[in-house]
Design an enzyme around this catalytic site. Structure first.
Site, PDB file in Angstrom:
ATOM      1  CG  ASP A   1      -1.064  -1.467   1.619  1.00  0.00           C
ATOM      2  OD1 ASP A   1      -1.590  -1.837   0.560  1.00  0.00           O
ATOM      3  OD2 ASP A   1      -0.824  -0.265   1.875  1.00  0.00           O
ATOM      4  CG  LEU A   2       2.713  -7.018   0.428  1.00  0.00           C
ATOM      5  CD1 LEU A   2       3.290  -8.419   0.369  1.00  0.00           C
ATOM      6  CD2 LEU A   2       3.824  -5.992   0.662  1.00  0.00           C
ATOM      7  CE  LYS A   3      -1.865   0.400  -2.254  1.00  0.00           C
ATOM      8  NZ  LYS A   3      -0.965   0.564  -1.107  1.00  0.00           N
ATOM      9  CG  LEU A   4       0.157  -9.604  -4.717  1.00  0.00           C
ATOM     10  CD1 LEU A   4       0.319  -8.994  -3.361  1.00  0.00           C
ATOM     11  CD2 LEU A   4      -0.091 -11.114  -4.577  1.00  0.00           C
TER      12      LEU A   4
ATOM     13  CB  THR B   1       1.762 -14.580 -11.284  1.00  0.00           C
ATOM     14  OG1 THR B   1       2.240 -15.132 -12.504  1.00  0.00           O
ATOM     15  CG2 THR B   1       2.911 -14.018 -10.487  1.00  0.00           C
TER      16      THR B   1
ATOM     17  N   GLY C   1      -1.597   6.933   9.471  1.00  0.00           N
ATOM     18  CA  GLY C   1      -0.144   6.861   9.605  1.00  0.00           C
ATOM     19  C   GLY C   1       0.403   8.019  10.400  1.00  0.00           C
ATOM     20  NE  ARG C   2       2.208  10.935   6.190  1.00  0.00           N
ATOM     21  CZ  ARG C   2       2.063  11.421   4.978  1.00  0.00           C
ATOM     22  NH1 ARG C   2       2.989  12.208   4.477  1.00  0.00           N
ATOM     23  NH2 ARG C   2       0.996  11.127   4.263  1.00  0.00           N
TER      24      ARG C   2
ATOM     25  CG  ASP D   1       2.069 -10.752 -12.380  1.00  0.00           C
ATOM     26  OD1 ASP D   1       1.836 -11.106 -13.548  1.00  0.00           O
ATOM     27  OD2 ASP D   1       3.221 -10.614 -11.926  1.00  0.00           O
ATOM     28  CB  ILE D   2      -1.017 -13.403 -15.369  1.00  0.00           C
ATOM     29  CG1 ILE D   2       0.171 -14.194 -14.822  1.00  0.00           C
ATOM     30  CG2 ILE D   2      -0.608 -12.507 -16.524  1.00  0.00           C
ATOM     31  CD1 ILE D   2       0.740 -15.194 -15.820  1.00  0.00           C
ATOM     32  N   PRO D   3      -3.484 -14.008 -13.389  1.00  0.00           N
ATOM     33  CG  PRO D   3      -5.692 -14.351 -14.101  1.00  0.00           C
ATOM     34  CD  PRO D   3      -4.351 -13.855 -14.581  1.00  0.00           C
TER      35      PRO D   3
ATOM     36  CE  LYS E   1      -0.868   1.148   5.131  1.00  0.00           C
ATOM     37  NZ  LYS E   1      -0.104   1.095   3.879  1.00  0.00           N
TER      38      LYS E   1
ATOM     39  NE  ARG F   1      -2.686  13.735   7.412  1.00  0.00           N
ATOM     40  CZ  ARG F   1      -2.414  12.487   7.049  1.00  0.00           C
ATOM     41  NH1 ARG F   1      -3.096  11.496   7.567  1.00  0.00           N
ATOM     42  NH2 ARG F   1      -1.457  12.206   6.177  1.00  0.00           N
TER      43      ARG F   1
ATOM     44  CB  THR G   1      -6.183   8.561  -3.079  1.00  0.00           C
ATOM     45  OG1 THR G   1      -5.080   7.975  -2.383  1.00  0.00           O
ATOM     46  CG2 THR G   1      -7.467   7.986  -2.545  1.00  0.00           C
TER      47      THR G   1
HETATM   48  O1  C5P Z   1       0.509   8.948   6.953  1.00  0.00           O
HETATM   49  P1  C5P Z   1      -0.856   8.743   6.368  1.00  0.00           P
HETATM   50  O2  C5P Z   1      -1.984   8.766   7.397  1.00  0.00           O
HETATM   51  O3  C5P Z   1      -1.136   9.636   5.172  1.00  0.00           O
HETATM   52  O4  C5P Z   1      -0.793   7.226   5.829  1.00  0.00           O
HETATM   53  C1  C5P Z   1      -1.805   6.650   5.056  1.00  0.00           C
HETATM   54  C2  C5P Z   1      -1.410   5.260   4.665  1.00  0.00           C
HETATM   55  O5  C5P Z   1      -2.377   4.733   3.781  1.00  0.00           O
HETATM   56  C3  C5P Z   1      -0.073   5.151   3.929  1.00  0.00           C
HETATM   57  O6  C5P Z   1       0.528   3.911   4.303  1.00  0.00           O
HETATM   58  C4  C5P Z   1      -0.464   5.138   2.469  1.00  0.00           C
HETATM   59  O7  C5P Z   1       0.452   4.427   1.681  1.00  0.00           O
HETATM   60  C5  C5P Z   1      -1.796   4.395   2.530  1.00  0.00           C
HETATM   61  N1  C5P Z   1      -2.704   4.665   1.413  1.00  0.00           N
HETATM   62  C6  C5P Z   1      -3.166   5.923   1.099  1.00  0.00           C
HETATM   63  N2  C5P Z   1      -4.016   6.110   0.030  1.00  0.00           N
HETATM   64  C7  C5P Z   1      -4.409   5.053  -0.692  1.00  0.00           C
HETATM   65  C8  C5P Z   1      -3.952   3.774  -0.378  1.00  0.00           C
HETATM   66  C9  C5P Z   1      -3.083   3.615   0.697  1.00  0.00           C
HETATM   67  O8  C5P Z   1      -2.836   6.896   1.769  1.00  0.00           O
HETATM   68  N3  C5P Z   1      -5.266   5.235  -1.671  1.00  0.00           N
END
Ligand code: C5P
Length: 232
Positions: free
Chosen positions: A59-62, A68, A210-211, A64-66, A32, A181, A119
């Site tokens: 993952d750019l989460k657009l 654009t 991610g982490r 805006d108006i349709p 991602k 996790r 979230t």
């Molecule tokens: O490091 P971690 O596992 O928390 O990363 C979760 C990824 O998912 C991050 O890139 C975060 O921006 C993304 N994300 C999220 N919750 C959302 C939407 C995206 O944690 N509702």
């Protein structure tokens, strides 16, 4: 559609990202790319990671108006990503325009999924600041139904919402779920978390992790553990 683990490559630079991906010698994980990396490095980073053989969720989460969003999606469709997203709050008109923009001349396109409510938005803030009175889970389900009616492929949601969304939409409507996790791991800033095994049980199609992988002492071993627990 098979289940897969998507690694959230939340790194500030190309160098950090590529040296992280270099650790994966045998496998090519689904990656991602979010705003931080894309805005720092531009579209070239997408091409570089794609050329290395990875599937990409951009993952750019657009929102805006349709018109654009349609034009922006047409530009993104040229990057050959596998999945991209927008905010369902832009309404069905915007989501339909996005699909038009994303669809290439030969009819192919990346998967398009919608963010329902972030979230990070609590029920309290949604009521007080956005003046939305319905319960949060109803809002999430309604936004998912709007996305389905607009022709999208799925939504980003909490694993805890996957079952309800599959019920309200259909089993094949994708749920892409962050907030994962290990049972023995650190939660960080995520509040409502589940393990990879639990996300599988709850019906997530893709988990975004991610982490727990990027900050692990051995990221490849952590990735393989997530895959074992989620995919089996
Ligand atoms: O490091 P971690 O596992 O928390 O990363 C979760 C990824 O998912 C991050 O890139 C975060 O921006 C993304 N994300 C999220 N919750 C959302 C939407 C995206 O944690 N509702």
């Amino acid at each position: 559609m098979g289940k897969d683990v998507i690694i959230a490559c939340d790194f500030p630079s190309k160098e950090d990202t590529l040296s992280f991906l270099d650790k994966f010698t045998g496998r090519k994980p689904y990656v991602k790319i979010g705003m931080e990396l894309f805005y720092s490095e531009g579209p070239a980073i997408v091409k570089e990671i794609k050329d290395r053989g990875h599937q990409i969720f951009l993952d750019l989460k657009l929102h805006d108006i349709p018109n654009t969003v349609e034009k922006a999606m047409a530009a993104l469709s040229k990057l050959d990503v596998d999945m991209c997203n927008l905010h369902a709050a832009g309404t069905k008109d915007m989501m339909e325009a996005a699909l038009r923009g994303l669809t290439r001349e030969d009819g192919s396109r990346p998967l398009l999924i919608a963010v329902t409510q972030l979230t990070s938005t609590s029920q309290e803030r949604m009521q007080k600041e956005l003046l939305i009175d319905a319960p949060l889970d109803e809002v999430v389900t309604k936004y998912a139904q709007n996305a389905k009616e607009a022709g999208l492929d799925g939504v980003v949601c909490s694993p805890l919402e996957s079952g309800k969304i599959h019920q309200a939409c259909r089993e094949s409507f994708l749920t892409v779920t962050p907030g994962v996790r290990f049972a023995d791991g650190d939660k960080g800033d995520q509040v409502r978390v589940t393990t990879p095994e639990k996300a599988k049980e709850l019906g997530s199609d893709y988990i975004v992790v991610g982490r727990p992988i990027t900050k692990a002492d051995d990221p490849v071993a952590a990735y393989e553990r997530v895959c074992r627990e989620f995919i089996g």
